[in-house]
Design a protein around this motif. Structure first.
Motif, PDB file in Angstrom:
ATOM      1  N   SER A   1       0.909  -1.262  -0.126  1.00  0.00           N
ATOM      2  CA  SER A   1      -0.077   0.113   0.097  1.00  0.00           C
ATOM      3  C   SER A   1       0.885   1.144  -0.012  1.00  0.00           C
ATOM      4  CB  SER A   1      -0.901  -0.159   1.171  1.00  0.00           C
ATOM      5  OG  SER A   1      -0.360   0.150   2.560  1.00  0.00           O
ATOM      6  N   GLU A   2       2.020   1.218   0.656  1.00  0.00           N
ATOM      7  CA  GLU A   2       2.972   2.364   0.718  1.00  0.00           C
ATOM      8  C   GLU A   2       3.528   2.751  -0.567  1.00  0.00           C
ATOM      9  OE1 GLU A   2       5.926   1.491   3.472  1.00  0.00           O
ATOM     10  OE2 GLU A   2       4.529   0.684   4.867  1.00  0.00           O
ATOM     11  N   ASN A   3       3.418   1.724  -1.569  1.00  0.00           N
ATOM     12  CA  ASN A   3       4.008   2.071  -2.982  1.00  0.00           C
ATOM     13  C   ASN A   3       2.988   2.137  -4.064  1.00  0.00           C
ATOM     14  OD1 ASN A   3       7.102   1.119  -2.865  1.00  0.00           O
ATOM     15  ND2 ASN A   3       6.008  -0.059  -1.301  1.00  0.00           N
ATOM     16  N   LEU A   4       1.626   2.381  -3.564  1.00  0.00           N
ATOM     17  CA  LEU A   4       0.667   2.522  -4.439  1.00  0.00           C
ATOM     18  C   LEU A   4       0.325   4.148  -4.582  1.00  0.00           C
ATOM     19  CD1 LEU A   4      -1.540  -0.489  -3.644  1.00  0.00           C
ATOM     20  CD2 LEU A   4      -0.161   0.022  -5.772  1.00  0.00           C
ATOM     21  N   PRO A   5      -0.362   4.444  -5.768  1.00  0.00           N
ATOM     22  CA  PRO A   5      -0.805   5.856  -5.647  1.00  0.00           C
ATOM     23  C   PRO A   5      -2.121   6.129  -4.884  1.00  0.00           C
ATOM     24  CG  PRO A   5      -1.304   4.820  -7.945  1.00  0.00           C
ATOM     25  CD  PRO A   5      -0.524   3.794  -6.923  1.00  0.00           C
ATOM     26  N   LYS A   6      -2.594   7.248  -5.108  1.00  0.00           N
ATOM     27  CA  LYS A   6      -3.963   7.580  -4.371  1.00  0.00           C
ATOM     28  C   LYS A   6      -5.142   6.553  -5.013  1.00  0.00           C
ATOM     29  CE  LYS A   6      -3.226  12.444  -2.943  1.00  0.00           C
ATOM     30  NZ  LYS A   6      -3.479  13.832  -3.165  1.00  0.00           N
ATOM     31  N   GLY A   7      -5.996   6.320  -4.320  1.00  0.00           N
ATOM     32  CA  GLY A   7      -7.184   5.596  -4.864  1.00  0.00           C
ATOM     33  C   GLY A   7      -7.461   4.449  -4.146  1.00  0.00           C
ATOM     34  N   CYS A   8      -8.269   3.746  -4.704  1.00  0.00           N
ATOM     35  CA  CYS A   8      -9.069   2.363  -4.173  1.00  0.00           C
ATOM     36  C   CYS A   8      -8.547   1.254  -4.851  1.00  0.00           C
ATOM     37  CB  CYS A   8     -10.162   2.437  -3.813  1.00  0.00           C
ATOM     38  SG  CYS A   8     -11.038   1.227  -3.044  1.00  0.00           S
ATOM     39  N   PHE A   9      -7.821   0.182  -4.210  1.00  0.00           N
ATOM     40  CA  PHE A   9      -7.305  -1.000  -4.649  1.00  0.00           C
ATOM     41  C   PHE A   9      -7.764  -2.297  -4.178  1.00  0.00           C
ATOM     42  CE2 PHE A   9      -4.573   2.597  -5.080  1.00  0.00           C
ATOM     43  CZ  PHE A   9      -4.211   2.684  -6.427  1.00  0.00           C
ATOM     44  N   ILE A  10      -7.885  -3.205  -5.081  1.00  0.00           N
ATOM     45  CA  ILE A  10      -8.205  -4.844  -4.567  1.00  0.00           C
ATOM     46  C   ILE A  10      -7.144  -5.410  -5.003  1.00  0.00           C
ATOM     47  CG2 ILE A  10      -9.809  -6.606  -4.617  1.00  0.00           C
ATOM     48  CD1 ILE A  10     -12.148  -4.632  -5.360  1.00  0.00           C
ATOM     49  N   VAL A  11      -6.616  -6.213  -3.885  1.00  0.00           N
ATOM     50  CA  VAL A  11      -5.556  -7.239  -4.245  1.00  0.00           C
ATOM     51  C   VAL A  11      -6.111  -8.444  -3.679  1.00  0.00           C
ATOM     52  CG1 VAL A  11      -2.956  -7.752  -3.285  1.00  0.00           C
ATOM     53  CG2 VAL A  11      -3.995  -5.378  -3.424  1.00  0.00           C
ATOM     54  N   PRO A  12      -6.223  -9.532  -4.833  1.00  0.00           N
ATOM     55  CA  PRO A  12      -6.543 -10.952  -4.492  1.00  0.00           C
ATOM     56  C   PRO A  12      -5.276 -11.669  -3.916  1.00  0.00           C
ATOM     57  CG  PRO A  12      -6.805 -10.278  -6.811  1.00  0.00           C
ATOM     58  CD  PRO A  12      -5.837  -9.170  -6.266  1.00  0.00           C
ATOM     59  N   VAL A  13      -5.781 -12.424  -2.943  1.00  0.00           N
ATOM     60  CA  VAL A  13      -4.795 -13.199  -1.989  1.00  0.00           C
ATOM     61  C   VAL A  13      -5.290 -14.650  -1.947  1.00  0.00           C
ATOM     62  CG1 VAL A  13      -3.915 -11.301  -0.613  1.00  0.00           C
ATOM     63  CG2 VAL A  13      -6.030 -12.720   0.118  1.00  0.00           C
ATOM     64  N   HIS A  14      -4.342 -15.594  -1.918  1.00  0.00           N
ATOM     65  CA  HIS A  14      -4.849 -17.025  -1.675  1.00  0.00           C
ATOM     66  C   HIS A  14      -4.316 -17.452  -0.427  1.00  0.00           C
ATOM     67  CE1 HIS A  14      -5.617 -21.134  -3.195  1.00  0.00           C
ATOM     68  NE2 HIS A  14      -4.585 -21.630  -2.638  1.00  0.00           N
ATOM     69  N   GLY A  15      -5.198 -18.145   0.358  1.00  0.00           N
ATOM     70  CA  GLY A  15      -4.819 -18.786   1.679  1.00  0.00           C
ATOM     71  C   GLY A  15      -4.951 -17.617   2.947  1.00  0.00           C
ATOM     72  N   LYS A  16      -4.244 -18.127   3.855  1.00  0.00           N
ATOM     73  CA  LYS A  16      -4.042 -17.250   4.935  1.00  0.00           C
ATOM     74  C   LYS A  16      -3.782 -15.790   4.814  1.00  0.00           C
ATOM     75  CE  LYS A  16      -2.388 -17.000   9.966  1.00  0.00           C
ATOM     76  NZ  LYS A  16      -3.678 -16.699  10.322  1.00  0.00           N
ATOM     77  N   MET A  17      -4.846 -15.027   5.710  1.00  0.00           N
ATOM     78  CA  MET A  17      -4.770 -13.498   5.588  1.00  0.00           C
ATOM     79  C   MET A  17      -4.414 -13.145   7.082  1.00  0.00           C
ATOM     80  SD  MET A  17      -7.778 -12.048   3.385  1.00  0.00           S
ATOM     81  CE  MET A  17      -8.945 -12.716   4.450  1.00  0.00           C
ATOM     82  N   THR A  18      -3.531 -12.360   7.073  1.00  0.00           N
ATOM     83  CA  THR A  18      -3.230 -11.631   8.547  1.00  0.00           C
ATOM     84  C   THR A  18      -3.267 -10.345   8.484  1.00  0.00           C
ATOM     85  OG1 THR A  18      -0.873 -11.711   8.188  1.00  0.00           O
ATOM     86  CG2 THR A  18      -1.618 -13.911   9.307  1.00  0.00           C
ATOM     87  N   TRP A  19      -3.971  -9.804   9.790  1.00  0.00           N
ATOM     88  CA  TRP A  19      -4.150  -8.301   9.978  1.00  0.00           C
ATOM     89  C   TRP A  19      -3.062  -7.686  10.966  1.00  0.00           C
ATOM     90  CZ3 TRP A  19      -7.904  -4.675  12.832  1.00  0.00           C
ATOM     91  CH2 TRP A  19      -8.124  -3.717  11.916  1.00  0.00           C
ATOM     92  N   THR A  20      -2.992  -6.524  11.175  1.00  0.00           N
ATOM     93  CA  THR A  20      -1.899  -5.953  11.977  1.00  0.00           C
ATOM     94  C   THR A  20      -2.542  -4.472  12.443  1.00  0.00           C
ATOM     95  OG1 THR A  20       0.349  -5.041  12.119  1.00  0.00           O
ATOM     96  CG2 THR A  20      -0.816  -4.601  10.228  1.00  0.00           C
ATOM     97  N   VAL A  21      -1.804  -3.564  13.120  1.00  0.00           N
ATOM     98  CA  VAL A  21      -1.951  -2.318  13.857  1.00  0.00           C
ATOM     99  C   VAL A  21      -0.928  -1.309  13.000  1.00  0.00           C
ATOM    100  CG1 VAL A  21      -2.212  -0.724  15.660  1.00  0.00           C
ATOM    101  CG2 VAL A  21      -2.893  -3.242  15.927  1.00  0.00           C
ATOM    102  N   ALA A  22      -1.600  -0.170  12.639  1.00  0.00           N
ATOM    103  CA  ALA A  22      -1.040   0.747  11.720  1.00  0.00           C
ATOM    104  C   ALA A  22      -1.083   2.226  12.623  1.00  0.00           C
ATOM    105  CB  ALA A  22      -1.472   1.033  10.473  1.00  0.00           C
ATOM    106  N   THR A  23       0.172   2.818  12.651  1.00  0.00           N
ATOM    107  CA  THR A  23       0.148   4.149  13.512  1.00  0.00           C
ATOM    108  C   THR A  23       0.366   5.437  12.552  1.00  0.00           C
ATOM    109  OG1 THR A  23       2.813   3.715  13.608  1.00  0.00           O
ATOM    110  CG2 THR A  23       1.654   2.802  15.422  1.00  0.00           C
ATOM    111  N   ASP A  24       0.136   4.845  11.464  1.00  0.00           N
ATOM    112  CA  ASP A  24      -0.088   6.134  10.495  1.00  0.00           C
ATOM    113  C   ASP A  24      -1.013   5.889   9.357  1.00  0.00           C
ATOM    114  OD1 ASP A  24       1.188   4.167   9.057  1.00  0.00           O
ATOM    115  OD2 ASP A  24       3.155   5.255   8.673  1.00  0.00           O
ATOM    116  N   THR A  25      -1.173   6.551   8.399  1.00  0.00           N
ATOM    117  CA  THR A  25      -2.145   6.132   7.114  1.00  0.00           C
ATOM    118  C   THR A  25      -1.303   6.429   5.931  1.00  0.00           C
ATOM    119  OG1 THR A  25      -3.019   8.534   6.950  1.00  0.00           O
ATOM    120  CG2 THR A  25      -4.287   6.843   8.617  1.00  0.00           C
TER     121      THR A  25
END
Length: 425
Positions: free
Chosen positions: A169-193
């Motif tokens: 996400s840090e390397n993408l431009p402004k906008g909305c993006f969908i990224v297909p993934v396969h298998g396990k997904m993990t989340w986290t906490v962000a201290t910025d946007t």
């Protein structure tokens, strides 16, 4: 007759020990259930669950008879850091089908909000970008903010560009993006946007032809969120020399109203074990003063332990050793000890105790790693182990990490190992 009496005596001892162990495991499971229960809201940054967990741990410390370390603020060491959260309604539909938060999609933790109905989806094949120059050119095709972009082959793109998947996400431009993934997904906490909204969606839920998507996401960036480390001590006969037992109690919390991350293994289990040891050692004081710390901010980047080492409640030079507990729900295959190679004498002591008592099937050695709250102490010169269990179903940073999924196999052995290790230090 004497033989019969001896047999009965040892049989009674065995039955008593089995009963006591069962009671201990029920107590531990009860604690895990409380800390990962629905009232704790995932111990994150939506709702008041994190604060409730801190207050609960403080009450337990007081009940066990632990004394506060901080003279001015009691058991709580308060500090702040920024957090991005998702407290509002959240819905995502592909064509006309709504998909489930947490199990079928995750929002990048640093995402901003997005609000769009039946927004046209444009496919972008990231295999077109083989060089940085080609990537900059491809980004120009994603400049229409009225569209949502479906990024194909993101995994191979990240490998090719030496980008970690969670940093896409840090390397993408402004906008909305969908990224297909396969298998396990993990989340986290962000201290910025970031400047965009990125969704990771299981590839199995995509329609054959994705024409449009309806996405409604609300984020809230808070520049200063109050957090607490909870600290208590059991004084020893040597008042100014300390052994620390630590665990982090925070987790990921909620993503919208429907996706809750209970964090039973990570790290209600380690917090519960720390509470068990606090209760035990409160009744069995040691030569050195024992300090128990429940850290916050671990999932946001080891921030609670970092703050503690920068504002120590006791002189860091007076800490003889620290044992950090994280992920203690299933030790079927024993435990791993981070920093074992850094402190070989203490690791040998741990191995010797285990060989003598046969507590665990295996103790694995691992080197230095910045993967839990021991790290900042080690960086400041404090000898420390991070011990985690090996086993379980692999639920980690996801909505499936529930108390009901923990077997607690061999966890009693981990507790006994630490109970013998602490006095031997």
């Amino acid at each position: 007759m004497l033989l019969n009496r001896t047999f009965l005596f040892f049989s009674f001892l065995l039955i008593f020990q089995i009963h006591a162990n069962a009671q201990d495991m029920r107590w531990l499971k009860h604690q895990i259930g409380i800390l990962s229960g629905t009232t704790m809201d995932g111990r994150g940054y939506v709702g008041k669950g994190r604060e409730r967990a801190a207050m609960y741990i403080q009450r337990e410390f007081k009940e066990f008879g632990l004394q506060p370390v901080l003279p001015d603020s009691g058991y709580m060491q308060v500090y702040t850091f920024p957090v991005n959260s998702f407290p509002g309604e959240m819905s995502v539909s592909l064509n006309k089908k709504e998909i489930a938060a947490g199990t079928e999609y995750l929002v990048d933790a640093a995402s901003i909000g997005f609000d769009g109905d039946k927004t046209k989806v444009k496919k972008i094949n990231l295999d077109k970008a083989r060089t940085k120059e080609e990537w900059e050119k491809l980004k120009l095709e994603m400049g229409d903010l009225s569209k949502i972009y479906l990024l194909k082959n993101a995994d191979s793109f990240c490998r090719r560009m030496s980008i970690r998947s969670h940093q896409l996400s840090e390397n993408l431009p402004k906008g909305c993006f969908i990224v297909p993934v396969h298998g396990k997904m993990t989340w986290t906490v962000a201290t910025d946007t970031t400047s965009n909204t990125v969704l990771y969606v299981q590839d199995s839920v995509f329609p054959k032809r994705l024409k449009y998507a309806s996405i409604h996401i609300q984020n809230k960036f808070s520049p200063s969120v109050k957090n607490q480390n909870v600290i208590g001590m059991v004084p020893g006969t040597v008042k100014d020399s300390f052994i620390f037992i630590t665990a982090h109690y925070d987790h990921l919390g909620q993503m919208g109203h429907d996706a809750v991350f209970p964090g039973a293994s990570d790290n209600a289990s380690g917090s519960a074990m720390m509470l068990y040891l606090a209760r035990y050692f409160a009744s069995h004081p040691q030569r050195y003063t024992l300090v128990f710390v429940a850290f916050s901010g671990e999932e946001a980047g080891l921030l609670g332990s970092k703050y503690f080492t920068e504002h120590p409640a006791v002189p860091l030079s007076n800490i003889r050793f620290l044992v950090n507990l994280d992920i203690m729900g299933d030790a079927t295959d024993g435990v791993t000890v981070v920093n074992a190679t850094e402190f070989p004498r203490e690791f040998k002591l741990l191995e010797t105790i285990n060989q003598t008592k046969s507590n665990l099937p295996q103790i694995r050695s691992r080197g230095k790693a910045a993967n839990s709250d021991h790290y900042w102490f080690t960086e400041k010169g404090v000898p420390a182990f991070f011990i985690y269990s090996n086993g379980g179903k692999g639920y980690y940073h996801d909505v499936f990490d529930k108390a009901s999924e923990l077997s607690l196999t061999n966890i009693d052995g981990v507790i006994k190992l630490i109970q013998d290790f602490i006095p031997a230090l």
